[in-house]
Write a protein that holds these residues in place. Sequence first.
Motif, mmCIF file in Angstrom:
data_model
loop_
_atom_site.group_PDB
_atom_site.id
_atom_site.type_symbol
_atom_site.label_atom_id
_atom_site.label_comp_id
_atom_site.label_asym_id
_atom_site.label_seq_id
_atom_site.Cartn_x
_atom_site.Cartn_y
_atom_site.Cartn_z
ATOM 1 N N GLY A 18 0.733 -1.241 -0.008
ATOM 2 C CA GLY A 18 -0.131 -0.104 -0.011
ATOM 3 C C GLY A 18 0.734 1.013 0.085
ATOM 4 O O GLY A 18 1.963 1.252 0.567
ATOM 5 N N GLY A 55 11.178 -0.125 7.777
ATOM 6 C CA GLY A 55 9.716 -0.696 7.880
ATOM 7 C C GLY A 55 8.707 -0.200 6.933
ATOM 8 O O GLY A 55 7.521 -0.389 6.931
ATOM 9 N N CYS A 56 9.194 0.540 5.862
ATOM 10 C CA CYS A 56 8.284 1.092 4.638
ATOM 11 C C CYS A 56 8.384 0.180 3.678
ATOM 12 O O CYS A 56 7.452 0.752 2.698
ATOM 13 N N GLY A 57 8.622 -0.770 3.570
ATOM 14 C CA GLY A 57 8.441 -2.044 2.577
ATOM 15 C C GLY A 57 9.642 -2.244 1.473
ATOM 16 O O GLY A 57 9.287 -2.627 0.347
ATOM 17 N N LYS A 58 10.876 -1.938 1.852
ATOM 18 C CA LYS A 58 11.884 -2.093 0.824
ATOM 19 C C LYS A 58 11.892 -3.604 0.534
ATOM 20 O O LYS A 58 12.037 -3.702 -0.579
ATOM 21 N N THR A 59 11.964 -4.429 1.793
ATOM 22 C CA THR A 59 12.250 -5.790 1.374
ATOM 23 C C THR A 59 11.083 -6.185 0.697
ATOM 24 O O THR A 59 11.209 -7.025 -0.240
ATOM 25 N N LEU A 60 9.781 -5.908 1.249
ATOM 26 C CA LEU A 60 8.649 -6.218 0.684
ATOM 27 C C LEU A 60 8.696 -5.952 -1.018
ATOM 28 O O LEU A 60 8.166 -6.740 -1.660
ATOM 29 N N TYR A 93 -4.377 -4.954 5.418
ATOM 30 C CA TYR A 93 -4.519 -5.802 6.579
ATOM 31 C C TYR A 93 -5.658 -6.224 7.404
ATOM 32 O O TYR A 93 -5.791 -7.289 8.041
ATOM 33 N N GLY A 145 4.774 1.024 6.932
ATOM 34 C CA GLY A 145 3.899 -0.174 6.856
ATOM 35 C C GLY A 145 4.104 -0.988 7.839
ATOM 36 O O GLY A 145 3.137 -1.664 8.400
ATOM 37 N N ALA A 146 5.396 -1.289 8.456
ATOM 38 C CA ALA A 146 5.606 -2.131 9.607
ATOM 39 C C ALA A 146 4.853 -1.810 10.658
ATOM 40 O O ALA A 146 4.209 -2.704 11.405
#
Length: 568
Positions: A239, A280-285, A433, A485-486
């Motif tokens: 998102g 926690g903002c979605g880099k890995t995601l 979520y 996001g986390a």
Amino acid sequence: MANRREPKPGKSDPDSPLPSPGDDQDQAWHGVLSRENLEALSTLQLLDLIASKVPGQRAVLLDLVYLRERLSALEEMNDQAREALEKFEEIVAKLRSPAFRIGTFLGVVEKDQAHVAIGGTEYVCRVDPKVIPTELSTGQRVLCNEAFAVVGAFGFDAGGPIARVEDLLSEGRIRLVNDTGLAPIVVCRSALLAKEKLKPGHEVRLDPSQRVALEVVGTSKRIDRSLESVSVLPWSSIGGQEEAVRAIRDAIELPYLHRDLFRRFEHSIPKGFLLHGPPGCGKTLLGKATAYNLREQIRTATGVERPQFFLHVKGPEILNMWVGESERQVRDLFAQCRERAVEGALAFLFIDEAESILGTRRGSRSQSILSTLVPMFCTEMDGLEPLQNVVVILASNRADLIDPAILRPGRIDRKIRVRRPDREGAEAIYRIYLKEGIPLAETAASLAAGITERHYARTQSNEFLEVTYRSGRRDVLYRGDLNSGAVIAAVVERAKALAIQRSIDTRTDSALGRDDLFEALSREYSENDLFPTTEITEDWLKLTDFDPESVVRLGPIRQKKAGAPSVV
Ligand code: ADP
């Protein structure tokens, strides 16, 4: 014949001082014996013979009896001394004999012949009957004598060189490489490894002759750990990152799907990209979603199902290794990706906290390692062909620290910003979520709108950080300003836990409602482990975009107001 052992008197009693009357040999002894016969007699027998020839001379006989006793005692001493000497000679002979050679048993040739490697040479050795060749195991050590016959066996060697499995060949053979630059070698498996499930990348210990792989040594686990499976992650599961998603799709998906067009226009095609932004903002995601969606796109366009290979490594993990090992690991990561790509897989190398290994070399604490890692990484990147199924993704909270050499065209020349979610983005993530399927007290949309409203409200209870600028000005940051996001995913998880607990306590089917989300939000900001536990300004600065030069202090308000009633 000083050393000759006296024959034990056989037909006459050796303990008897005189021949017994009526002895069978009496008659012979009275005659003259040939020299040959005399030599066949022991000293005591000779004495008895002489005694038999002086009958009636009692005094002489008594002396002879005494002499016989003396002789008998001497003979006994002589026997003992000879036995001791023989033992001694045996020991000396053993000590003087040449040492055994130690070889590695490779296999049975015939019933009494074994295939053995000693040093760099192989032999077909005879086997001592005491050793049973079929009871020997491949890789076991054997003892060979001067004639190279196997005369003994003992266990497996405990030391030996280590090499890495590159490929598994037929008949249990293994192709190995090592880092000393020697040519790859092919070895067989020891009996200990016969049933072991080896994989490329495992490290094995070899016997000293380097013919047999003896055992797996543990370091291979590191590679397994970094290999991740990519779950189902359509772009819609992320998102508030539309801009980043579009940039990734333009950079990676389009060139993959329209190769010819890109080639005809000679348009540069990136080999990877850098995702930078707060934790926690979605880099890995986003990295994983890139892998998942590219594969899906290729499948839809061509019908080809590509195997997925996603290596996820954290920079500090590589940095903390022993001397030379960091470089080896980086080379190895690229090698693994290339190998998989050759097999047709879509290989992704995702390096998290990239600034720790690819940071500017000057002034860094790990200067010496970086001074070799950065050029090596560049060489590896230069060696990759674009669109050859290897995509390198770097992620960092501090893109400004990454060495510019890494970010030159032809290497990682796309920098994609991953921002903290704004209000709209946060609502979209809450929607993701708060799935329709779970028991909700309102519609997912209205719950998401409600909690986002609360999350971004500029109320006192939402005050989270205080900034003091060098100019003396003070500013307050609210919870929404530090959202990610986390945090949102964690708030929803906490809210679910509250609803479950209530259902258990009240024994009713309780649905997740607004209050659960509000309570979860409050707890998340006070108890979570996503924010620094200290009040150190530098730690908090990492979470914001403030220029460190212009900030004097940045710290949590929550701690300053300790004791004050919490208002939610
Ligand atoms: P980063 O790599 O930037 O530190 P991650 O990708 O590891 O952050 O995010 C941690 C978790 O937070 C993810 O696994 C996911 O559950 C959630 N998350 C973060 N950003 C988003 C987002 N934009 N959309 C949905 N979930 C997100």
